[in-house]
Structure formats: structure tokens, C-alpha cells
Design a protein around this motif. Structure first.
Motif, mmCIF file in Angstrom:
data_model
loop_
_atom_site.group_PDB
_atom_site.id
_atom_site.type_symbol
_atom_site.label_atom_id
_atom_site.label_comp_id
_atom_site.label_asym_id
_atom_site.label_seq_id
_atom_site.Cartn_x
_atom_site.Cartn_y
_atom_site.Cartn_z
ATOM 1 N N ALA A 224 0.833 -1.207 0.000
ATOM 2 C CA ALA A 224 0.000 0.000 0.000
ATOM 3 C C ALA A 224 0.866 1.255 0.000
ATOM 4 C CB ALA A 224 -0.928 -0.010 1.221
ATOM 5 N N ASP A 225 1.966 1.216 0.746
ATOM 6 C CA ASP A 225 2.873 2.373 0.740
ATOM 7 C C ASP A 225 3.482 2.581 -0.649
ATOM 8 O OD1 ASP A 225 2.358 2.659 3.442
ATOM 9 O OD2 ASP A 225 4.097 1.443 4.039
ATOM 10 N N ILE A 226 3.806 1.497 -1.305
ATOM 11 C CA ILE A 226 4.408 1.605 -2.644
ATOM 12 C C ILE A 226 3.395 2.168 -3.631
ATOM 13 C CG2 ILE A 226 5.358 0.258 -4.557
ATOM 14 C CD1 ILE A 226 6.514 -1.651 -2.475
ATOM 15 N N SER A 227 2.157 1.721 -3.563
ATOM 16 C CA SER A 227 1.133 2.223 -4.493
ATOM 17 C C SER A 227 0.855 3.699 -4.281
ATOM 18 C CB SER A 227 -0.172 1.416 -4.322
ATOM 19 O OG SER A 227 0.060 0.045 -4.577
ATOM 20 N N ASN A 228 0.936 4.155 -3.038
ATOM 21 C CA ASN A 228 0.683 5.568 -2.756
ATOM 22 C C ASN A 228 1.857 6.464 -3.138
ATOM 23 O OD1 ASN A 228 -1.853 4.922 -1.692
ATOM 24 N ND2 ASN A 228 -1.028 4.638 0.379
ATOM 25 N N LEU A 229 3.061 5.899 -3.141
ATOM 26 C CA LEU A 229 4.251 6.727 -3.364
ATOM 27 C C LEU A 229 4.755 6.703 -4.807
ATOM 28 C CD1 LEU A 229 6.285 5.814 -0.147
ATOM 29 C CD2 LEU A 229 5.030 7.933 -0.586
ATOM 30 N N LEU A 230 4.625 5.560 -5.463
ATOM 31 C CA LEU A 230 5.316 5.378 -6.742
ATOM 32 C C LEU A 230 4.347 5.436 -7.906
ATOM 33 C CD1 LEU A 230 8.102 4.769 -7.941
ATOM 34 C CD2 LEU A 230 7.549 2.338 -7.847
ATOM 35 N N THR A 231 4.742 6.192 -8.945
ATOM 36 C CA THR A 231 3.979 6.281 -10.191
ATOM 37 C C THR A 231 4.951 6.186 -11.360
ATOM 38 O OG1 THR A 231 2.308 7.710 -9.168
ATOM 39 C CG2 THR A 231 2.410 7.673 -11.574
ATOM 40 N N VAL A 232 4.710 5.206 -12.239
ATOM 41 C CA VAL A 232 5.572 5.002 -13.417
ATOM 42 C C VAL A 232 4.996 5.824 -14.560
ATOM 43 C CG1 VAL A 232 6.538 3.329 -15.024
ATOM 44 C CG2 VAL A 232 6.194 2.712 -12.619
ATOM 45 N N LEU A 238 12.086 -0.235 -21.135
ATOM 46 C CA LEU A 238 13.191 -0.795 -20.371
ATOM 47 C C LEU A 238 14.507 -0.088 -20.651
ATOM 48 C CD1 LEU A 238 11.029 -3.067 -20.086
ATOM 49 C CD2 LEU A 238 12.924 -4.693 -20.077
ATOM 50 N N LEU A 239 14.561 0.702 -21.732
ATOM 51 C CA LEU A 239 15.793 1.399 -22.094
ATOM 52 C C LEU A 239 15.798 2.854 -21.670
ATOM 53 C CD1 LEU A 239 16.352 -0.074 -25.682
ATOM 54 C CD2 LEU A 239 17.321 -0.852 -23.513
ATOM 55 N N ASN A 240 14.620 3.465 -21.505
ATOM 56 C CA ASN A 240 14.594 4.889 -21.135
ATOM 57 C C ASN A 240 14.048 5.128 -19.733
ATOM 58 O OD1 ASN A 240 11.869 4.453 -21.387
ATOM 59 N ND2 ASN A 240 11.511 6.036 -22.923
ATOM 60 N N VAL A 241 13.967 4.086 -18.899
ATOM 61 C CA VAL A 241 13.423 4.248 -17.555
ATOM 62 C C VAL A 241 14.324 5.188 -16.748
ATOM 63 C CG1 VAL A 241 14.610 2.158 -16.794
ATOM 64 C CG2 VAL A 241 12.676 3.028 -15.495
ATOM 65 N N ASP A 242 13.681 6.119 -16.018
ATOM 66 C CA ASP A 242 14.387 7.102 -15.201
ATOM 67 C C ASP A 242 14.441 6.582 -13.766
ATOM 68 O OD1 ASP A 242 15.570 9.278 -14.097
ATOM 69 O OD2 ASP A 242 14.032 10.732 -14.703
ATOM 70 N N LEU A 243 15.547 5.932 -13.422
ATOM 71 C CA LEU A 243 15.680 5.347 -12.087
ATOM 72 C C LEU A 243 15.741 6.414 -11.003
ATOM 73 C CD1 LEU A 243 16.064 2.850 -10.313
ATOM 74 C CD2 LEU A 243 18.517 3.006 -10.762
ATOM 75 N N ALA A 244 16.394 7.531 -11.296
ATOM 76 C CA ALA A 244 16.503 8.592 -10.287
ATOM 77 C C ALA A 244 15.132 9.146 -9.917
ATOM 78 C CB ALA A 244 17.404 9.707 -10.807
ATOM 79 N N ASN A 245 14.245 9.270 -10.898
ATOM 80 C CA ASN A 245 12.900 9.781 -10.618
ATOM 81 C C ASN A 245 12.117 8.790 -9.764
ATOM 82 O OD1 ASN A 245 10.497 11.235 -10.745
ATOM 83 N ND2 ASN A 245 9.898 10.336 -12.705
ATOM 84 N N LEU A 246 12.201 7.498 -10.076
ATOM 85 C CA LEU A 246 11.491 6.497 -9.285
ATOM 86 C C LEU A 246 12.044 6.430 -7.871
ATOM 87 C CD1 LEU A 246 11.197 3.615 -11.922
ATOM 88 C CD2 LEU A 246 9.497 5.372 -11.350
ATOM 89 N N GLU A 247 13.356 6.556 -7.731
ATOM 90 C CA GLU A 247 13.959 6.492 -6.404
ATOM 91 C C GLU A 247 13.553 7.683 -5.546
ATOM 92 O OE1 GLU A 247 18.148 4.779 -5.411
ATOM 93 O OE2 GLU A 247 18.361 6.944 -5.700
ATOM 94 N N SER A 248 13.490 8.861 -6.155
ATOM 95 C CA SER A 248 13.077 10.035 -5.382
ATOM 96 C C SER A 248 11.635 9.910 -4.909
ATOM 97 C CB SER A 248 13.244 11.303 -6.231
ATOM 98 O OG SER A 248 12.400 11.249 -7.375
ATOM 99 N N GLN A 249 10.795 9.232 -5.686
ATOM 100 C CA GLN A 249 9.416 9.043 -5.264
ATOM 101 C C GLN A 249 9.315 8.072 -4.081
ATOM 102 O OE1 GLN A 249 6.601 8.128 -8.433
ATOM 103 N NE2 GLN A 249 7.877 9.189 -9.944
ATOM 104 N N ILE A 250 10.026 6.972 -4.187
ATOM 105 C CA ILE A 250 9.903 5.950 -3.150
ATOM 106 C C ILE A 250 10.645 6.328 -1.879
ATOM 107 C CG2 ILE A 250 11.895 4.544 -3.743
ATOM 108 C CD1 ILE A 250 8.377 3.231 -3.030
ATOM 109 N N LYS A 251 11.659 7.208 -1.991
ATOM 110 C CA LYS A 251 12.413 7.605 -0.800
ATOM 111 C C LYS A 251 11.657 8.600 0.057
ATOM 112 C CE LYS A 251 16.836 8.161 -0.735
ATOM 113 N NZ LYS A 251 18.224 8.586 -1.012
#
Length: 464
Positions: A224-232, A238-251
Motif C-alpha cells: 500500500a505504501d508503494i502504491s501511494n508513493l510510486l507512479t511510473v 526498459l531502455l529509457n526508464v528514469d531510475l533517479a525519478n522512481l527512487e526520489s518518489q519511493i524515498k
């Protein structure tokens, strides 16, 4: 018949040749038939030679033209220079005298003047066609080892050193290796460029679209915490995924330290959460609330302290900290205002961190809690209940040595040690055999019946 012959009647079988008259100085001749040669016979009565026919002989050879060669005038012989050190009589030896051995010149590399060609004569030079093909210029210095190690002269004509073929092969092999390395480098560059072009061509393509995003929950982060925090974002591949953006959301969840990404081609992204490790449990000086401090130096979340009957708040906090396997920090002033996910930058916490890094691992393992009421008044409590007043975070190694010496000198008899000044430390010991060392976060000594007992204070010098 004889008279007729005398008068010039020709013989039978001969023909008379008309010739100029004798008055003109001519002479008559008769030629025999069949090509017979004419010769002079004996002189006649007039004294004139006769012409008689001779027997035919072999045909005469044609005369050859002979050219008389005149020999070239010989150059005047130049006197030969006498070699240095030669005796004057060597040029003209006496009759019967034994020839003397030539005396070696003091300069064997210099050639005598007699061997030098004349200035007017051409100089004949023989060039070796193989010189210069992988061969080095011959050195004028003698080879190591003297004449015994040198090769015969007929094997080293033209100045090319023996083994020049091996040097040429080595040079050829070296050039071949250089060309091979250069070719491999060019091939790698071409392949890398091709891969780069392919990456930019496919990075936004739907061929590798991120249709499945899998996030594995952790101990303190639920689905539930992941669904509320993370949006793809839409259009993620798979080649243009922005890992820094996803990490800032989940952190935004303070328990999350980092996010690890795994690509599972062609359409799956797997995200793994790495939580912060608990470093300490911090209890404020007022209230019954404590905060977890993460290994990254940031506040994680608050936790309520449940106090049992007859138990102090510090003892209850120590029980909770030990259950979590972390260090307890008590007495933190009210000026410290923790915020979840924010860094802990207070000076009292920095002083505690300095002591923890300055102590040895063996001494740190005996400490169960710190009291951080002030940056200049830090103290710690050991597992056996001994309280040590440390003061400011200076001379940390000296303070450890003094405290350890006192513990070894008075085992089981100490309740308090003051090492703020390591050169004049003091110690407080129990004053009765019925009293033992205390335990707990407060470091109080417990006597018979659980009451605290009086103690005696002794001074200690680090020099003694």
C-alpha cells in the motif's frame, strides 16, 4: 730445243702473258695451266732470275688484320712509405740476412699511406645488395669476447651483421602486432558506434515497453505504501526508464535507503527496496517518545515507549533498543526537532558519533547507552552498569585507556569513572562488600534489597 727455250719459247702447257717491254722496266711472266704457282728459277745467262712453275699447293689463307697494341706507359713507381716502427734495412735486406718480422704499429686501425689509392685513380666500391634490409649499421667497435667470438670474414661481407634476418623478422612481427591491435581497436569502435545508434533508435520504441512493473515490499514498506508513493510515467520502456525519478518518489518513505532496478526483457521492470539499517534509538529529555535514527544519519520514524510499573523510562527505552539491536541515546535536549526523512545534524548527536568512531571495537561493544544532554557533557554506561563521564569529544583514545585501566584495577568495585581530564581522572567505588555494580541505563548501584548504597571516591593519575 735448248736454244728455243733460251730464246723464250714457252714450254708446253704454258701460256705467255703479255707484259710491258723491258725498255719500260717490265718483266714477262708465264702462268702454268691449272693454277700452278710461279716461282723464281735459277738465274739465266743474262743474270736475270727465271720464273719457273711450281707444283700446286694448298690454297693460301686470307690475310688477317693484326692491330698492334701499344702498351700504356707505366706510371712512375712511388716510393712506399715505411710503416711506423719498421727498420730502414727492411726495404733493402742484406744478402744472406734473415728477414725481420714487421713491428706492429701503435695505431692498428690506421692504414698505411702505401695502401691509399692514388688521387687520380678511380675508387672501386663494392656494395652488398642485402645491406639495409632489416640490418643495423655495423659498429666499428670490436665484439665482446674478442676475436674468438667474431664470425669469419667471408660470412660477414658487405658490413651486414650476422643474424640480421632475425632482427628483420622481429621487426616484421612487431609491426604485425601493431597492425592487429589497431585493427581490433577499430573494430571495437565500429561495434560500439553501431550499438549506440541501435540504443538510441530503440530506447523509445514500444518493442521494449515497461508493461509489467514489479516492486517487492520490504519489512517496513508495504504494498500500500508503494502504491501511494510510486507512479511510473507513461511511455516508459526498459531502455529509457528514469531510475533517479522512481527512487526520489519511493524515498519519501524514510525507511527506504535506495532502490535497485532489474530489467527483464522484453517488458518487465523489477524494483527492489533497500531499507536503512537502524543505528540508534533516541529518547528526548521530556516526554515518553523516542525516534529511530537510520544508518544514513537521517531520522526514520517515532516510536512510543511503554513503561512498566516500577520501571524508569530510560530502562524501558533500553529494553526496546536491545530488542531492536541498536544503541540507546538518552537525555537529548528539547532543541532537537526530529523530522522523518531529514538528516540529523544536531551537535550532541555529532559528538556521540565522534566517540563511537574514536573508541576501539572492544570498548564500544561494552557500551549500551550514551547520555547526550550537552555536547561538552557526554557520558556513557557500560553493560555492568558503570557510568563514565567523557566530557567533550577530545582525547578520545587517552580517555579510553584510563577508563580501561581503572576497570582492570578495581574489577567489580566501580560504579562511576570521570575521565573528562585523562591526566587527573577520578573513580567512585562501592563502600561495602554486600553492594555490587549496578545495571541499567541509569548506572545505579544496587545493594541488598535493591537500594542504592554509598560509595567512596578515589583520585587516579594516568601517570601512576
Amino acid at each position: 730445243m735448248a736454244d728455243q727455250r733460251k730464246k723464250g719459247t714457252p714450254r708446253k702447257g704454258t701460256h705467255r702473258l703479255s707484259a710491258p717491254s723491258p725498255a719500260r722496266g717490265g718483266r714477262s711472266m708465264s702462268m702454268p695451266r691449272g693454277g700452278a704457282s710461279l716461282g723464281r728459277g735459277p738465274a739465266g745467262p743474262s743474270g736475270k732470275p727465271r720464273l719457273s712453275a711450281k707444283k700446286p699447293s694448298a690454297p693460301a689463307r686470307k690475310p688477317s688484320l693484326a692491330v698492334k697494341r701499344t702498351p700504356a706507359p707505366k706510371a712512375a713507381a712511388r716510393p712506399m712509405a715505411r710503416p711506423a716502427g719498421a727498420h730502414p734495412s727492411a726495404a733493402h735486406p742484406r744478402q744472406g740476412a734473415k728477414p725481420r718480422k714487421p713491428i706492429a704499429s701503435q695505431h692498428p686501425n690506421r692504414r698505411s699511406a702505401a695502401r691509399k689509392p692514388a688521387s687520380g685513380s678511380p675508387k672501386l666500391e663494392l656494395k652488398n645488395p642485402f645491406v639495409g634490409i632489416g640490418a643495423k649499421k655495423p659498429s666499428s667497435k670490436p665484439a665482446a669476447g674478442g676475436a674468438q667470438g667474431s664470425a669469419p670474414g667471408f660470412l660477414n661481407r658487405g658490413g651486414a651483421p650476422i643474424g640480421s634476418g632475425a632482427a628483420a623478422r622481429e621487426q616484421h612481427q612487431k609491426e604485425g602486432r601493431i597492425k592487429l591491435v589497431g585493427g581490433v581497436a577499430v573494430l571495437i569502435c565500429v561495434l560500439g558506434l553501431a550499438a549506440l545508434v541501435a540504443f538510441f533508435a530503440l530506447r523509445d520504441s514500444a518493442l521494449f515497453s515497461a508493461d509489467n512493473v514489479i516492486i517487492e515490499p520490504s519489512t517496513h514498506v508495504s504494498d500500500a505504501d508503494i502504491s501511494n508513493l510510486l507512479t511510473v510515467p507513461d511511455g516508459t520502456t526498459l531502455l529509457n526508464v528514469d531510475l533517479a525519478n522512481l527512487e526520489s518518489q519511493i524515498k519519501r518513505d524514510p525507511w527506504v535507503e535506495s532502490l535497485e532496478l532489474t530489467r527483464e526483457f522484453p517488458h518487465t521492470l523489477r524494483l527492489t527496496i533497500k531499507e536503512q539499517e537502524l543505528e540508534a534509538f533516541v529518547v528526548m529529555s521530556s516526554g515518553s517518545l523516542g525516534w529511530y535514527l537510520g544508518s544514513g544519519g537521517s531520522w526514520i520514524e517515532p516510536a512510543k515507549i511503554a513503561v512498566a510499573d516500577g520501571q524508569s523510562i530510560n530502562d524501558a527505552a533500553l529494553q526496546k533498543a536491545r530488542s531492536e539491536g541498536v544503541l540507546l541515546i538518552t537525555g537529548v535536549p528539547a532543541t532537537v526537532d526530529p523530522q522523518a526523512g531529514c538528516a540529523a545534524t544536531d551537535d550532541v548527536l555529532a559528538a556521540v558519533d565522534d566517540f563511537r568512531n574514536g573508541f576501539s571495537s572492544d570498548f564500544s561493544s561494552m557500551i549500551v547507552s550514551y547520555d547526550a544532554s550537552s555536547a561538552d557533557a557526554i557520558s556513557c554506561i557500560l553493560e555492568n552498569g558503570v557510568q563514565i563521564s567523557l566530557g567533550s569529544a577530545t582525547n578520545i583514545s587517552a580517555k579510553e585507556q584510563v577508563a580501561q585501566a581503572l576497570l582492570d584495577k578495581y574489577p567489580g568495585q566501580i560504579t562511576y569513572i570521570n575521565v573528562r581530564n585523562p591526566s587527573s581522572a577520578s573513580v567512585r567505588r562501592v563502600g561495602s562488600e554486600d553492594v555490587t555494580q549496578g545495571s541499567g541505563a541509569d548506572g545505579q548501584a544496587a545493594g541488598a534489597g535493591g537500594q542504592s548504597s554509598a560509595s567512596s571516591a578515589d583520585s587516579y593519575s594516568s601517570e601512576g
